[in-house]
Design an enzyme around this catalytic site. Sequence first.
Site, PDB file in Angstrom:
ATOM      1  N   SER A 135       0.849  -1.193   0.000  1.00  0.00           N
ATOM      2  CA  SER A 135       0.000   0.000   0.000  1.00  0.00           C
ATOM      3  C   SER A 135       0.878   1.232   0.000  1.00  0.00           C
ATOM      4  O   SER A 135       1.981   1.225   0.570  1.00  0.00           O
ATOM      5  CB  SER A 135      -0.897   0.013   1.245  1.00  0.00           C
ATOM      6  OG  SER A 135      -1.512   1.280   1.420  1.00  0.00           O
ATOM      7  N   TYR A 148      -2.204  -0.581  10.213  1.00  0.00           N
ATOM      8  CA  TYR A 148      -2.245  -0.987   8.801  1.00  0.00           C
ATOM      9  C   TYR A 148      -0.955  -0.607   8.080  1.00  0.00           C
ATOM     10  O   TYR A 148      -0.346  -1.432   7.388  1.00  0.00           O
ATOM     11  CB  TYR A 148      -3.452  -0.324   8.123  1.00  0.00           C
ATOM     12  CG  TYR A 148      -3.622  -0.699   6.671  1.00  0.00           C
ATOM     13  CD1 TYR A 148      -4.238  -1.903   6.314  1.00  0.00           C
ATOM     14  CD2 TYR A 148      -3.183   0.151   5.657  1.00  0.00           C
ATOM     15  CE1 TYR A 148      -4.403  -2.253   4.978  1.00  0.00           C
ATOM     16  CE2 TYR A 148      -3.340  -0.197   4.314  1.00  0.00           C
ATOM     17  CZ  TYR A 148      -3.952  -1.394   3.981  1.00  0.00           C
ATOM     18  OH  TYR A 148      -4.101  -1.732   2.662  1.00  0.00           O
TER      19      TYR A 148
END
Length: 246
Positions: A135, A148
């Site tokens: 990501s 995350y």
Amino acid sequence: MKNLEGKTAVVTGGNSGIGYAAAKELKEQGASVIITGRRKDALELAAAELGVTGIVADQGQVSAIGELANAAADQFGKVDILFINAGVLGMGSVENATEEVFDNVIDINFKGAYFTLSKFIPFLSEGASVVFLSSNTASMNGAESSIYSSGKAALNSVMRIAAVELAPRKIRVNAVSPGPTETAIMGKAGFEGDQLDAIKSWVIDRVPLKKMGDAGDVAKMVAYLSGDGAKFITGSEFVMDGGMSL
């Protein structure tokens, strides 16, 4: 173009979103594809739509990952393409973090991804391609994203080390790091209606290209990294976020 003719691909979390798009692209380019997912009904539906093989497997359980690797090898022999895609969201401040959210995100996004590669290594063919779904947040510092983002940053570190370790077998290991992408993952995280629209608007305002990403574009990058055109690329992260991280 059938650039991946004769190759076997495994896509974890392939029943929806980027994983589904990647499985579709890999199949269209000639690969035999296996997709995985935790939900049997959703997996069977996706496998039928795509015309691929579905194997139920939970990336949050190391024992299930081992069984998946064995099952894939039993059915198809060596694996040529491994797209480690399955993941979940988990947002919240450091101050208000809970062990439950931390364990769920890290168990699936980092530990599960790590052991997916680990368990598949004996079954990867010479010159195979491994792609992690990372990501753009791995290199950003947004509030509420500590769990995350840190999991994805750790994954990128593993990617680079694995690229060095597997180079003697000509196995290439890379990562694709999308920015905000139109998938169902936000809905799965509990966002819907006006709240979801507001989040999308807030995100798009911070993307120089003023749009959300498309899962199909990420799928094409995964397919490219899996083919001969990328045979000299390893240990690299490809950020696809419309300039958001600039």
